[in-house]
Write a protein that holds these residues in place. Structure first.
Motif, short mmCIF file in Angstrom:
data_model
loop_
_atom_site.label_atom_id
_atom_site.label_comp_id
_atom_site.label_asym_id
_atom_site.label_seq_id
_atom_site.Cartn_x
_atom_site.Cartn_y
_atom_site.Cartn_z
N LYS A 257 -2.91 -7.06 12.31
CA LYS A 257 -1.50 -7.03 12.72
C LYS A 257 -0.61 -6.54 11.59
O LYS A 257 0.36 -5.81 11.80
N GLU A 258 -0.97 -6.92 10.37
CA GLU A 258 -0.22 -6.44 9.20
C GLU A 258 -0.39 -4.93 9.06
O GLU A 258 0.57 -4.19 8.77
N ALA A 259 -1.63 -4.45 9.28
CA ALA A 259 -1.90 -3.02 9.21
C ALA A 259 -1.11 -2.26 10.28
O ALA A 259 -0.59 -1.17 10.04
N LEU A 260 -1.02 -2.86 11.48
CA LEU A 260 -0.26 -2.23 12.55
C LEU A 260 1.22 -2.15 12.18
O LEU A 260 1.87 -1.13 12.42
N ALA A 261 1.75 -3.22 11.59
CA ALA A 261 3.16 -3.23 11.19
C ALA A 261 3.44 -2.13 10.18
O ALA A 261 4.46 -1.43 10.27
N LEU A 262 2.54 -1.95 9.22
CA LEU A 262 2.70 -0.88 8.24
C LEU A 262 2.61 0.49 8.91
O LEU A 262 3.35 1.41 8.58
N MET B 263 0.85 -1.19 0.00
CA MET B 263 0.00 0.00 0.00
C MET B 263 0.89 1.25 0.00
O MET B 263 1.83 1.34 0.76
N ARG B 264 0.57 2.19 -0.86
CA ARG B 264 1.37 3.39 -0.97
C ARG B 264 1.17 4.32 0.22
O ARG B 264 0.15 4.26 0.89
N ARG B 265 2.15 5.23 0.40
CA ARG B 265 2.15 6.12 1.56
C ARG B 265 0.85 6.93 1.68
O ARG B 265 0.24 6.97 2.74
N LEU C 150 -1.97 4.79 2.79
CA LEU C 150 -1.85 4.45 4.21
C LEU C 150 -2.35 5.59 5.09
O LEU C 150 -3.07 5.38 6.07
N ILE C 151 -1.95 6.80 4.74
CA ILE C 151 -2.36 7.97 5.53
C ILE C 151 -3.86 8.17 5.46
O ILE C 151 -4.53 8.43 6.48
N GLN C 152 -4.43 8.03 4.26
CA GLN C 152 -5.87 8.17 4.11
C GLN C 152 -6.62 7.09 4.88
O GLN C 152 -7.64 7.35 5.53
N ARG C 153 -6.09 5.87 4.84
CA ARG C 153 -6.71 4.77 5.58
C ARG C 153 -6.64 5.02 7.08
O ARG C 153 -7.60 4.73 7.81
N ALA C 154 -5.52 5.57 7.54
CA ALA C 154 -5.37 5.89 8.96
C ALA C 154 -6.40 6.93 9.38
O ALA C 154 -7.02 6.82 10.45
N ARG C 155 -6.62 7.91 8.55
CA ARG C 155 -7.60 8.96 8.87
C ARG C 155 -9.01 8.37 8.96
O ARG C 155 -9.78 8.70 9.89
N ASP D 60 0.66 13.75 10.16
CA ASP D 60 0.48 14.20 8.78
C ASP D 60 -0.06 15.63 8.73
O ASP D 60 0.27 16.39 7.81
N GLN D 61 -0.87 16.00 9.72
CA GLN D 61 -1.46 17.35 9.75
C GLN D 61 -0.42 18.43 10.08
O GLN D 61 -0.68 19.62 9.89
#
Length: 301
Positions: free
Chosen positions: A47-52, A1-3, A6-11, A273-274
């Motif tokens: 867990k994979e999402a957490l690692a990323l 997953m691109r940076r 990832l940031i959008q998914r985190a939001r 990111d903000q």
């Protein structure tokens, strides 16, 4: 997953649990067992999402440190056995220890009690370029002290300042203090790990029945559990009165530790990111010195 993804998914992942206007907030609206679209079978994916997320956090922390303009203050509050220590350990596992400061606030000492209630926290604020972590904080003054008013008697306050308005005054002081921090480049981010009473009982029993975990248990935990409803009322009131856009609360479901950790990581990523972090731009003069140094090294025998 691109940076950017990832940031959008985190939001998207952290937004449902963000509280920045407290008037409409009610603790009953947050299910401690909530895992959004994740199911128990999705734990490996989580867990994979957490690692990323941990990897991305390390990148952000490098930018934060290099830019040396902002600091991030992470405040963790929770009932016993909600998983604060484990969350901090897992989420911050990829961060450079030199760029991170952790402070755990136990019962105040006699020296602390001779100062204002924000004094000891103020001594532990992170330097610019660093992430500060408060494992409990000045919020204990509107939580445990409110549930146990006898603790207020130990504080060297004039009697006329201990009236019925003291909690509203402290909420106001905290709002002003956190606005002050934000205006000075220290971004506060606050987490309440919301565990259910049923899950807390399960974790207490596990500590009692597993010899390797006995050391985690304290008889005081049971005494505090008896005040559960009072604590829930105090947490709700505190969050309602201290959630602001510049210092938001994240009320994170904590019955599933794996989910708690990815939400906390996501919220931190979104906050960093903000801040519009970037590596410092090297001046032309400094760039020339770098080129000279580069040539000198190449010219060595």
């Amino acid at each position: 997953m691109r940076r950017k993804e990832l940031i959008q998914r985190a939001r998207e992942l952290s937004k449902p649990f963000r509280v920045e206007k407290g008037e409409a907030f009610r603790l009953k609206h947050v299910d401690p067992g909530d895992t959004l679209e994740f199911s128990a079978e999705d734990k490996p994916r989580a867990k994979e999402a957490l690692a990323l997320g941990v990897e991305l956090l390390a990148d952000f922390q490098d930018l934060l440190y290099a830019q040396d303009r902002w600091a991030l203050l992470l405040i963790f509050q929770a009932m016993d056995a909600a998983g604060k220590d484990g969350t901090i350990k897992h989420v911050m596992s990829g961060v450079n220890p030199q760029g991170c400061q952790v402070s755990s606030f136990k019962a105040p000492s006699s020296v602390d009690l001779d100062h204002d209630f924000l004094w000891r926290s103020n001594q532990a604020l992170p330097e610019r370029g660093r992430i500060g972590i408060f494992n409990r904080s000045y919020y204990e003054e509107t939580l445990v002290v409110r549930v146990h008013p006898e603790l207020l008697e130990r504080q060297s306050l004039p009697s006329q300042l201990k009236g019925k308005d003291i909690w509203q005054h402290r909420f106001q002081d905290i709002r002003h203090y956190e606005r002050y921090l934000a205006r000075n480049g220290i971004a506060p981010l606050k987490f309440f790990l919301h565990v259910s009473k049923k899950e807390q009982k399960k974790r207490f029993l596990e500590r009692l029945e597993t010899p390797e975990k006995n050391w985690k248990f304290s008889a005081a935990d049971i005494r505090e559990r008896a005040h559960w409803d009072d604590y829930m009322e105090a947490y709700e009131d505190t969050i309602r009165h201290t959630a602001t856009p510049e210092a938001p609360w994240y009320v994170v479901p904590a019955d599933n530790k794996w989910f708690t950790r990815i939400v906390v990581a996501a919220a931190i990523i979104d906050a960093l990111d903000q801040l519009d972090l970037a590596y410092p731009v090297v001046s032309e003069e400094a760039r020339q010195r770098l080129q000279d140094a580069h040539q000198a090294l190449l010219a060595e025998n």
